[in-house]
Motif scaffolding. Sequence first.
Motif, PDB file in Angstrom:
ATOM      1  N   SER A 175     -34.107  -9.649 117.357  1.00  0.00           N
ATOM      2  CA  SER A 175     -32.914  -8.971 117.883  1.00  0.00           C
ATOM      3  C   SER A 175     -31.628  -9.684 117.475  1.00  0.00           C
ATOM      4  O   SER A 175     -30.563  -9.067 117.420  1.00  0.00           O
ATOM      5  N   GLU A 176     -31.721 -10.981 117.172  1.00  0.00           N
ATOM      6  CA  GLU A 176     -30.531 -11.721 116.743  1.00  0.00           C
ATOM      7  C   GLU A 176     -30.333 -11.655 115.230  1.00  0.00           C
ATOM      8  O   GLU A 176     -29.421 -12.278 114.690  1.00  0.00           O
ATOM      9  N   ARG A 177     -31.219 -10.958 114.558  1.00  0.00           N
ATOM     10  CA  ARG A 177     -31.179 -10.963 113.085  1.00  0.00           C
ATOM     11  C   ARG A 177     -30.995  -9.561 112.509  1.00  0.00           C
ATOM     12  O   ARG A 177     -31.265  -9.347 111.331  1.00  0.00           O
ATOM     13  N   LEU A 178     -30.560  -8.628 113.309  1.00  0.00           N
ATOM     14  CA  LEU A 178     -30.492  -7.232 112.856  1.00  0.00           C
ATOM     15  C   LEU A 178     -29.612  -7.069 111.623  1.00  0.00           C
ATOM     16  O   LEU A 178     -29.926  -6.298 110.715  1.00  0.00           O
ATOM     17  N   ASP A 179     -28.510  -7.791 111.583  1.00  0.00           N
ATOM     18  CA  ASP A 179     -27.554  -7.610 110.485  1.00  0.00           C
ATOM     19  C   ASP A 179     -27.694  -8.674 109.406  1.00  0.00           C
ATOM     20  O   ASP A 179     -26.787  -8.854 108.584  1.00  0.00           O
ATOM     21  N   HIS A 180     -28.812  -9.376 109.421  1.00  0.00           N
ATOM     22  CA  HIS A 180     -29.030 -10.401 108.400  1.00  0.00           C
ATOM     23  C   HIS A 180     -29.689  -9.788 107.163  1.00  0.00           C
ATOM     24  O   HIS A 180     -30.555  -8.914 107.277  1.00  0.00           O
ATOM     25  N   LEU A 181     -29.291 -10.288 106.020  1.00  0.00           N
ATOM     26  CA  LEU A 181     -29.946  -9.886 104.776  1.00  0.00           C
ATOM     27  C   LEU A 181     -31.259 -10.649 104.648  1.00  0.00           C
ATOM     28  O   LEU A 181     -31.404 -11.734 105.242  1.00  0.00           O
ATOM     29  N   PRO A 182     -32.200 -10.134 103.860  1.00  0.00           N
ATOM     30  CA  PRO A 182     -33.473 -10.835 103.699  1.00  0.00           C
ATOM     31  C   PRO A 182     -33.290 -12.294 103.262  1.00  0.00           C
ATOM     32  O   PRO A 182     -34.057 -13.160 103.686  1.00  0.00           O
ATOM     33  N   ALA A 183     -32.269 -12.551 102.446  1.00  0.00           N
ATOM     34  CA  ALA A 183     -32.050 -13.925 101.977  1.00  0.00           C
ATOM     35  C   ALA A 183     -31.689 -14.854 103.128  1.00  0.00           C
ATOM     36  O   ALA A 183     -31.841 -16.072 103.015  1.00  0.00           O
ATOM     37  N   GLN A 184     -31.234 -14.277 104.242  1.00  0.00           N
ATOM     38  CA  GLN A 184     -30.844 -15.097 105.401  1.00  0.00           C
ATOM     39  C   GLN A 184     -31.981 -15.215 106.413  1.00  0.00           C
ATOM     40  O   GLN A 184     -31.771 -15.754 107.487  1.00  0.00           O
ATOM     41  N   LEU A 185     -33.165 -14.688 106.064  1.00  0.00           N
ATOM     42  CA  LEU A 185     -34.310 -14.731 106.982  1.00  0.00           C
ATOM     43  C   LEU A 185     -35.396 -15.625 106.415  1.00  0.00           C
ATOM     44  O   LEU A 185     -35.503 -15.806 105.197  1.00  0.00           O
ATOM     45  N   SER A 186     -36.228 -16.178 107.317  1.00  0.00           N
ATOM     46  CA  SER A 186     -37.372 -16.964 106.865  1.00  0.00           C
ATOM     47  C   SER A 186     -38.448 -16.010 106.351  1.00  0.00           C
ATOM     48  O   SER A 186     -38.370 -14.789 106.567  1.00  0.00           O
ATOM     49  N   GLY A 187     -39.485 -16.575 105.705  1.00  0.00           N
ATOM     50  CA  GLY A 187     -40.575 -15.754 105.182  1.00  0.00           C
ATOM     51  C   GLY A 187     -41.238 -14.940 106.278  1.00  0.00           C
ATOM     52  O   GLY A 187     -41.523 -13.754 106.108  1.00  0.00           O
ATOM     53  N   GLY A 188     -41.469 -15.579 107.425  1.00  0.00           N
ATOM     54  CA  GLY A 188     -42.111 -14.894 108.538  1.00  0.00           C
ATOM     55  C   GLY A 188     -41.246 -13.784 109.098  1.00  0.00           C
ATOM     56  O   GLY A 188     -41.741 -12.714 109.456  1.00  0.00           O
ATOM     57  N   GLN A 189     -39.954 -14.070 109.168  1.00  0.00           N
ATOM     58  CA  GLN A 189     -39.033 -13.043 109.687  1.00  0.00           C
ATOM     59  C   GLN A 189     -38.993 -11.838 108.751  1.00  0.00           C
ATOM     60  O   GLN A 189     -38.963 -10.685 109.201  1.00  0.00           O
ATOM     61  N   ARG A 190     -38.996 -12.092 107.451  1.00  0.00           N
ATOM     62  CA  ARG A 190     -38.994 -10.979 106.482  1.00  0.00           C
ATOM     63  C   ARG A 190     -40.244 -10.122 106.667  1.00  0.00           C
ATOM     64  O   ARG A 190     -40.179  -8.886 106.624  1.00  0.00           O
ATOM     65  N   GLN A 191     -41.376 -10.817 106.845  1.00  0.00           N
ATOM     66  CA  GLN A 191     -42.627 -10.069 106.998  1.00  0.00           C
ATOM     67  C   GLN A 191     -42.598  -9.232 108.275  1.00  0.00           C
ATOM     68  O   GLN A 191     -43.085  -8.096 108.309  1.00  0.00           O
ATOM     69  N   ARG A 192     -41.953  -9.760 109.319  1.00  0.00           N
ATOM     70  CA  ARG A 192     -41.857  -8.995 110.564  1.00  0.00           C
ATOM     71  C   ARG A 192     -40.953  -7.779 110.379  1.00  0.00           C
ATOM     72  O   ARG A 192     -41.200  -6.717 110.955  1.00  0.00           O
ATOM     73  N   VAL A 193     -39.910  -7.925 109.564  1.00  0.00           N
ATOM     74  CA  VAL A 193     -39.053  -6.763 109.271  1.00  0.00           C
ATOM     75  C   VAL A 193     -39.881  -5.697 108.532  1.00  0.00           C
ATOM     76  O   VAL A 193     -39.800  -4.499 108.835  1.00  0.00           O
ATOM     77  N   ALA A 194     -40.708  -6.164 107.578  1.00  0.00           N
ATOM     78  CA  ALA A 194     -41.545  -5.223 106.827  1.00  0.00           C
ATOM     79  C   ALA A 194     -42.538  -4.529 107.748  1.00  0.00           C
ATOM     80  O   ALA A 194     -42.831  -3.329 107.597  1.00  0.00           O
ATOM     81  N   ILE A 195     -43.046  -5.280 108.723  1.00  0.00           N
ATOM     82  CA  ILE A 195     -43.992  -4.686 109.687  1.00  0.00           C
ATOM     83  C   ILE A 195     -43.267  -3.659 110.559  1.00  0.00           C
ATOM     84  O   ILE A 195     -43.775  -2.565 110.813  1.00  0.00           O
ATOM     85  N   ALA A 196     -42.056  -4.011 110.973  1.00  0.00           N
ATOM     86  CA  ALA A 196     -41.258  -3.057 111.767  1.00  0.00           C
ATOM     87  C   ALA A 196     -41.012  -1.790 110.962  1.00  0.00           C
ATOM     88  O   ALA A 196     -41.082  -0.677 111.492  1.00  0.00           O
ATOM     89  N   ARG A 197     -40.726  -1.946 109.674  1.00  0.00           N
ATOM     90  CA  ARG A 197     -40.484  -0.785 108.807  1.00  0.00           C
ATOM     91  C   ARG A 197     -41.722   0.118 108.777  1.00  0.00           C
ATOM     92  O   ARG A 197     -41.608   1.345 108.754  1.00  0.00           O
ATOM     93  N   ALA A 198     -42.926  -0.510 108.782  1.00  0.00           N
ATOM     94  CA  ALA A 198     -44.158   0.280 108.700  1.00  0.00           C
ATOM     95  C   ALA A 198     -44.479   0.967 110.024  1.00  0.00           C
ATOM     96  O   ALA A 198     -45.113   2.022 110.035  1.00  0.00           O
ATOM     97  N   LEU A 199     -44.047   0.365 111.128  1.00  0.00           N
ATOM     98  CA  LEU A 199     -44.486   0.866 112.427  1.00  0.00           C
ATOM     99  C   LEU A 199     -43.436   1.692 113.159  1.00  0.00           C
ATOM    100  O   LEU A 199     -43.744   2.326 114.163  1.00  0.00           O
ATOM    101  N   VAL A 200     -42.202   1.685 112.657  1.00  0.00           N
ATOM    102  CA  VAL A 200     -41.092   2.246 113.447  1.00  0.00           C
ATOM    103  C   VAL A 200     -41.249   3.740 113.704  1.00  0.00           C
ATOM    104  O   VAL A 200     -40.739   4.256 114.694  1.00  0.00           O
TER     105      VAL A 200
END
Lengths: 388, 419
Positions: free
Chosen positions: A160-185
């Motif tokens: 929730s604190e990373r909504l406006d972050h670009l992938p380059a500003q996220l850790s590997g795990g956070q990026r993967q969680r964004v990808a999971i959110a994209r698949a499940l939303v």
Amino acid sequence: MSDAAESHDQGPEPTQTNLAVARPIVKDLAIAAEEVSYWFGEGDARTQVLFDNSLQIGRGEVVIMTGPSGSGKTTLLTLIGALRRIQHGRISVMGRDVGALGEADAVALRTNIGFIFQSHNLFTSLTAMENVRMATALKRGSIREMNDRCAGLLGRLGLSERLDHLPAQLSGGQRQRVAIARALVNSPGLVLADEPTAALDAESGRVVLELLRQLADGPARTTVLIVTHDQRVIDHADRVVNMIGGRIVANTMTRTAVRIARALAQSEILKGLSEATLTRIANVMTVETREAGQTIVREGEPGDRYYLIGSGVAVASREGHYQDELYYGEGFGRITSFFGRLVEQTVSAKTEMELYVLSEPDFRRVLEADKSFESRVRSLLMAMNPAQ
Amino acid sequence: MSAGLPTPPLALRNVRHGGSKTFAAIGGVAFAITMVLLQLGFYHAVEITATHIYEQIDFDVVLLAATYDQFFAPGEFPKERLRQARSLERVASASPLYATFNLWRCPPYPLDESEAMSDDDPPEPGPLRRWLLGDRLPRPLKRRELLVLGIALDSNPFTGPVRRAIEEARPRLQIPRNVLLDELSNLDFGWPMVGRFDGWEMGRTSVRVVGGFPMLRGFAADGIAICDDANFARLCERPSTEVVQFGFLKLRNSETAVVEAACRELRATLPPDVVPRSRDEILRRESEHWVGQTATGKLFAFGVLIATIVASVVIYQVLSNDVRDHLAEYATLKAMGHSNAYLSRVVIEQAMIYAGVAYLVAVVLGFVLYRATEALAGIPMRLTPGILGLSLLIASVIGLVSAIFTVEKVWRADPANLF
């Protein structure tokens, strides 16, 4: 023809889909694959990677696919996801025959499938929120509702604190969680995931698996198919499919396997056998059903299978006299060719019944493979035929 | 920013986060479109200068020599043909125009001979220095060809500012060896030195510059001088004024049908050593000659084509590299259910954004370069709405063509390979 003979005729040969442990609990199937084969390349370079695989997965199941690299699990996953053209066999996904779909229909089907890849594949120019919004754009809805849904899911995944972050500003795990959110939303009907927890720490992995489990158990009854080697995932799975060399070599509904093993453990002759032995027996048993009033075995006739009651009530009689009622976990029947004795009692279904069946060939195979089972059976033989 | 849009503006985001790639794409395409603008400007200048002298003359029909090629190679015919034409009922007046090239003695700068450059001094300065220094550019005394136009003062064919300048100087033009000099001629011819320099010469004769007139330079003539017919014969060493290069006729009625009838009558009446042409016809022919038949027009048209191709290649390279770098992401979008049509739209939008931004940059650059070119070369560079519109159309075509070639790469993105 006698009822017993009828029952013998009805007994199907064990296949990838009629094994008791492979049968979906629900009749509503999300995936039904029949004799699926697949080849890569052409001419002399043509190589078969899938061999006549059949698989039935019910809605709301969480399924784990395991197997060594090159075993064909990923190819099967892409065929189920309508990402490759089916060459041989048939696959039905959420009621749609994938092989018969045109390109536009395949695209439409995929809008109801959530894909999670090993690599996050996020657009580096889009924020976490926008990457997830690329999925919501595929469905009708108000922009506010889309934004709320994306933010809510990302929040559940701890972003929730990373909504406006670009992938380059996220850790590997956070990026993967964004990808999971994209698949499940979009709450898809089917999720196809390739090692979804590989890049995640223990806590994030637990959250993701719980989320998948909730989707499967929720009103959408999402079916989840995960290719993974992560042992943590097994606790959340309903079914484990193991592939080797392009073939499904094991396809087990874990709850059903446990249920059969528990039923087997109730049987007098199998009491005290190890869980491994009971599971081995359970894995080869097929499932048969009987209508109320149908005779299953008849006294004095030769038998070729052993029955274990999975559900329903049977009535046992001898020489025409009522003897007993049989319930879940109780066994009956006889393999005459091995034990040298005819069936000792007539058993009829009092209610609709589900029976787990061990046929003579499977009985002999388990016997050869498991020394403890063989020892137990030989003891039984000794008790039954002291002269032998 | 995208929270209010149904779909995030992926193309715009890709451009914004493209960094050096975006800079290279926009820079490269802006450069190419600037070239397109310049080529179109040159092309348009050819069109303008093709007819700019005719445009300064008031006539309905022009009599030309049978050997006439274009204004600067007109051939000649007897002045008697004008008198014959004048005798026709429809013709109100007939004005001769004499034209030829002659050498002009250009003043040095500075005028002080002790400071002036000699012919042995270093070669011509660069264009930027020429632009910045203007008429203060140091240069030696030299001779250059300029176009000399001769008129009969009592039958002045010019109109507008040129006519007014001639009329104002009329008494002085009657004096031998007096001429007018084009105020817009190349600075080398010395218009800014008028009044400070007295060593003017045309051919082998000393002349006086007694005034100026405003007339555009062109690709054929970098400077123009006007004098009366007697001075023309004197300075250009002609035996008499009885041989002319042009005969401009004014008709009593300028309606198209009357003009056409007059041309037919002139053709029937006059000997075959002259050809009558209507105003519209000669303007069209002159324009066709310079734009369509000479290398000048073709050169600039070809330049537009080359610049368009270069810009398309630049965008294609940047776009295709960008797509290649993001192939997995595009494949993921396809797996999710986005169609090839949507992905094509993203690529086309991205290309159009590159082309659009580059166009705006190019217009600013073009405006500066037009001014510089006009100042340096003296040719009329006009950034007209037509040129802006055409270059925008070309920029759009550049974006679209490069996107179409790139779209195929996106279509080949195979989501099955993502697993």
